[in-house]
Write an enzyme that holds these catalytic residues in place. Structure first.
Site, PDB file in Angstrom:
ATOM      1  N   ASP A  33       1.336  -0.306   0.620  1.00  0.00           N
ATOM      2  CA  ASP A  33      -0.160   0.110  -0.362  1.00  0.00           C
ATOM      3  C   ASP A  33       0.672   1.637   0.189  1.00  0.00           C
ATOM      4  O   ASP A  33       0.334   2.507   0.465  1.00  0.00           O
ATOM      5  CB  ASP A  33      -1.054  -0.064   1.029  1.00  0.00           C
ATOM      6  CG  ASP A  33      -1.475  -0.998   1.408  1.00  0.00           C
ATOM      7  OD1 ASP A  33      -2.341  -1.735   0.576  1.00  0.00           O
ATOM      8  OD2 ASP A  33      -2.000  -1.143   2.748  1.00  0.00           O
ATOM      9  N   LYS A  36       2.261   1.714  -4.958  1.00  0.00           N
ATOM     10  CA  LYS A  36       2.932   1.943  -6.845  1.00  0.00           C
ATOM     11  C   LYS A  36       2.259   1.946  -7.796  1.00  0.00           C
ATOM     12  O   LYS A  36       2.223   2.115  -8.676  1.00  0.00           O
ATOM     13  CB  LYS A  36       3.076   0.326  -6.243  1.00  0.00           C
ATOM     14  CG  LYS A  36       4.220   0.032  -5.028  1.00  0.00           C
ATOM     15  CD  LYS A  36       4.240  -1.553  -5.229  1.00  0.00           C
ATOM     16  CE  LYS A  36       2.651  -2.195  -4.108  1.00  0.00           C
ATOM     17  NZ  LYS A  36       2.635  -1.958  -3.219  1.00  0.00           N
ATOM     18  N   GLY A  60      -4.468  -4.745  -4.378  1.00  0.00           N
ATOM     19  CA  GLY A  60      -5.073  -2.595  -4.330  1.00  0.00           C
ATOM     20  C   GLY A  60      -4.156  -1.840  -5.054  1.00  0.00           C
ATOM     21  O   GLY A  60      -3.694  -1.230  -3.625  1.00  0.00           O
ATOM     22  N   HIS A  61      -4.648  -1.404  -6.393  1.00  0.00           N
ATOM     23  CA  HIS A  61      -3.966  -0.344  -6.623  1.00  0.00           C
ATOM     24  C   HIS A  61      -5.037   0.063  -7.167  1.00  0.00           C
ATOM     25  O   HIS A  61      -5.861   0.527  -7.665  1.00  0.00           O
ATOM     26  CB  HIS A  61      -3.621  -1.052  -8.123  1.00  0.00           C
ATOM     27  CG  HIS A  61      -2.667  -1.915  -8.041  1.00  0.00           C
ATOM     28  ND1 HIS A  61      -1.226  -1.889  -8.854  1.00  0.00           N
ATOM     29  CD2 HIS A  61      -2.811  -3.261  -7.834  1.00  0.00           C
ATOM     30  CE1 HIS A  61      -0.701  -3.013  -8.388  1.00  0.00           C
ATOM     31  NE2 HIS A  61      -1.667  -3.615  -8.171  1.00  0.00           N
ATOM     32  N   GLN A 242       1.796  -6.177  -3.118  1.00  0.00           N
ATOM     33  CA  GLN A 242       2.569  -6.160  -1.481  1.00  0.00           C
ATOM     34  C   GLN A 242       3.835  -5.140  -1.752  1.00  0.00           C
ATOM     35  O   GLN A 242       4.214  -4.521  -2.338  1.00  0.00           O
ATOM     36  CB  GLN A 242       2.394  -7.360  -1.770  1.00  0.00           C
ATOM     37  CG  GLN A 242       1.207  -7.937  -1.343  1.00  0.00           C
ATOM     38  CD  GLN A 242       0.644  -8.968  -2.144  1.00  0.00           C
ATOM     39  OE1 GLN A 242       1.258  -9.038  -3.171  1.00  0.00           O
ATOM     40  NE2 GLN A 242      -0.861  -8.397  -3.082  1.00  0.00           N
TER      41      GLN A 242
HETATM   42  P1  IMP Z   1      -2.790 -12.315   2.185  1.00  0.00           P
HETATM   43  O1  IMP Z   1      -1.197 -11.773   0.146  1.00  0.00           O
HETATM   44  O2  IMP Z   1      -4.138 -12.394   0.935  1.00  0.00           O
HETATM   45  O3  IMP Z   1      -1.725 -14.117   2.279  1.00  0.00           O
HETATM   46  O4  IMP Z   1      -2.529 -11.896   3.004  1.00  0.00           O
HETATM   47  C1  IMP Z   1      -1.613 -12.145   4.172  1.00  0.00           C
HETATM   48  C2  IMP Z   1      -0.933 -10.365   4.550  1.00  0.00           C
HETATM   49  O5  IMP Z   1       0.378 -10.010   3.355  1.00  0.00           O
HETATM   50  C3  IMP Z   1      -1.427  -9.775   4.996  1.00  0.00           C
HETATM   51  O6  IMP Z   1      -1.721  -9.406   6.944  1.00  0.00           O
HETATM   52  C4  IMP Z   1      -2.692  -8.849   4.316  1.00  0.00           C
HETATM   53  O7  IMP Z   1      -2.722  -7.553   5.339  1.00  0.00           O
HETATM   54  C5  IMP Z   1      -0.878  -8.438   4.029  1.00  0.00           C
HETATM   55  N1  IMP Z   1      -1.393  -7.707   1.885  1.00  0.00           N
HETATM   56  C6  IMP Z   1      -1.345  -8.799   1.412  1.00  0.00           C
HETATM   57  N2  IMP Z   1      -1.850  -8.308  -0.003  1.00  0.00           N
HETATM   58  C7  IMP Z   1      -1.616  -6.717   0.143  1.00  0.00           C
HETATM   59  C8  IMP Z   1      -1.470  -6.142  -0.894  1.00  0.00           C
HETATM   60  O8  IMP Z   1      -1.715  -5.628  -1.513  1.00  0.00           O
HETATM   61  N3  IMP Z   1      -1.538  -4.432   0.755  1.00  0.00           N
HETATM   62  C9  IMP Z   1      -0.843  -4.799   1.952  1.00  0.00           C
HETATM   63  N4  IMP Z   1      -0.843  -5.698   2.375  1.00  0.00           N
HETATM   64  C10 IMP Z   1      -0.998  -6.575   2.205  1.00  0.00           C
END
Ligand code: IMP
Length: 449
Positions: A33, A36, A60-61, A242
């Site tokens: 977040d 990007k 989430g972009h 991420q």
């Molecule tokens: P997962 O990717 O859904 O398995 O989540 C694993 C961890 O990564 C969790 O703490 C999520 O909140 C975090 N996470 C996954 N995608 C994002 C993102 O795009 N932005 C911020 N945190 C993310």
């Protein structure tokens, strides 16, 4: 789609479009977040190709231009430029249902002219993945990871246990049927174990054959497309999702995602040789945020956190969860810069810090009575790290209209210079607002992309 034909068509297109051999990586360098989407979108306007190489619709972009806000999850940020070829490469886990929904949403917002290709080797997110993600999170109770529950972890798990289905399987119904049956035999047992209803083979098969009709023409060997683009002197943007502190290897394990967002994973995740990776932009907020669980050394719990959260609209794009807020962590920044070979920082949401009397930067951690300059490997130790801060003067001026570095208040410039000094990496871009136009480009070489 016949990728050979596609490839040769692409070559013809290349000779008309491409001007300069350059590749650029945009990677998140904190906990995701970082903004990007905006930076990728900025370069996507100039790129011939944008490639996503890991993750899935857990990302989430948010992109904002012409006063409109668009949200992307798994689709690359070049989707708004009809001339840009967008690639969802093999390192991703692709949820085809979500891709179709995203495309429909874009259509409704007037984005109808785009180019999008999906790797035939990309792991596919199946209906059981999100069910298992949710169930295993519930089972973990207080020890939950705080995942997005999009099934990302279970999809990567199936990939590595060699039980997964891939996007290319959709193009071969007989083979798809075979793989689906084999997977369901195991996955239905797992679902039952969690007390969930097993999935009906025929229903899933029919649903995915419908999906194949819609997405089939976009599925191909995207490594060929990228290779062709490289050899045609295309401008290629590799878009990380991420952030590196969520990296499966180098992040705050186990509170991480299941892929590697770093520039280091592009070669494998896009199907190209490592020698083609160059020009890495590390996107970092001027402070830090994190969603989900896990240690966060500079986390703030006071009024400043509230102020920053509200001013920066720090709520998750995918889940809507309030983000945790902390001061800029130079320990993390040095670490991610080293691991990903970051050439320039893109310092995001800089305007959000305006108005604070004082600003702090974490320069090291104190752990077991000693100063440490890199994050320890276990979250147990990381949770014991006490940040060592330097405090700097804040600035009161509204900087959202600043068009150049020189226009920034002196205190803001000092903050930028301190980050450069502490991390050994130049700040190449400063973002002073959500709009495309609110971007200060400092680096001449980035300007040239
Ligand atoms: P997962 O990717 O859904 O398995 O989540 C694993 C961890 O990564 C969790 O703490 C999520 O909140 C975090 N996470 C996954 N995608 C994002 C993102 O795009 N932005 C911020 N945190 C993310």
């Amino acid at each position: 789609m016949n990728s050979k034909i596609l490839n040769s068509q692409f070559s013809i297109l290349n000779s008309q479009l491409y001007h300069m051999s350059e590749r650029l990586v945009v990677t998140g360098s904190q906990w995701g977040d970082e903004g990007k989407g905006k930076i990728t979108d900025y370069f996507a306007c100039r790129a011939d190709m944008v490639v996503r190489y890991q993750g899935g619709n857990n990302a989430g972009h948010s992109v904002m231009f012409d006063g409109k806000k668009y949200s992307l999850q798994s689709i690359p940020s070049g989707i708004f430029n009809p001339k840009t070829v967008n690639v969802m490469a093999n390192g991703m886990v692709v949820n085809p249902v979500s891709v179709i929904a995203e495309l429909e949403k874009l259509h409704n917002q007037g984005i109808t002219d785009y180019q999008l290709y999906i790797s035939d080797r990309a792991a596919m997110v199946m209906p059981w993945h999100s069910m298992l993600d949710g169930a295993s999170e519930n089972l973990k109770g207080d020890a939950k990871i705080g995942t997005t529950k999009k099934g990302i972890g279970p999809a990567y798990t199936d990939k590595y246990s060699r039980l997964g289905l891939r996007m290319g399987d959709l193009l071969d119904p007989e083979y798809f049927a075979e793989r689906l049956k084999a997977a369901l035999e195991v996955k239905n047992m797992e679902l039952k174990m969690y007390g969930l209803e097993p999935l009906d083979y025929q229903q899933v098969y029919d649903q995915y054959m419908e999906i194949a009709k819609i997405l089939g023409p976009r599925i191909c060997d995207t490594s060929l497309l990228i290779d062709d683009a490289i050899h045609s002197d295309a401008k290629i943007l590799f878009e990380g999702a991420q952030g590196m502190m969520l990296c499966i290897d180098h992040g705050t394990y186990p509170y991480v995602t299941s892929s590697c967002p770093s520039a280091a994973s592009i070669s494998q995740g896009a199907g190209i040789a490592p020698k083609w990776i160059e020009n890495v932009v590390g996107v970092a907020k001027a402070y830090c945020t994190r969603v989900g669980e896990g240690p966060f050394p500079t986390e703030l719990f006071d009024e400043t956190a509230h102020e920053i959260r509200e001013r920066g609209h720090e709520y998750g794009t995918v889940t809507g969860r309030p983000r945790r807020i902390g001061w800029f962590d130079a320990v993390v920044a040095r670490y991610t810069s080293r691991l990903a070979g970051i050439d320039y920082w893109a310092l995001m949401l800089f305007d959000v810090l305006s108005g604070l009397d004082k600003v702090k930067i974490c320069i090291g951690y104190e752990l077991d009575g000693q100063e440490v300059m890199a994050p320890p490997s276990t979250i147990h130790k990381l949770a014991q790290c006490k940040p060592i801060y330097i405090e700097m003067e804040g600035w009161k001026e509204d900087i959202t209209g600043c068009k150049s570095y020189d226009e920034l208040p002196e205190a803001a410039k000092a903050y930028v210079r301190k980050i450069e000094e502490l991390t050994g990496t130049k700040v190449g871009i400063i973002s002073v607002g959500p709009d495309r136009s609110q971007t200060i480009m400092i680096s001449e070489s980035l300007k040239a992309f």
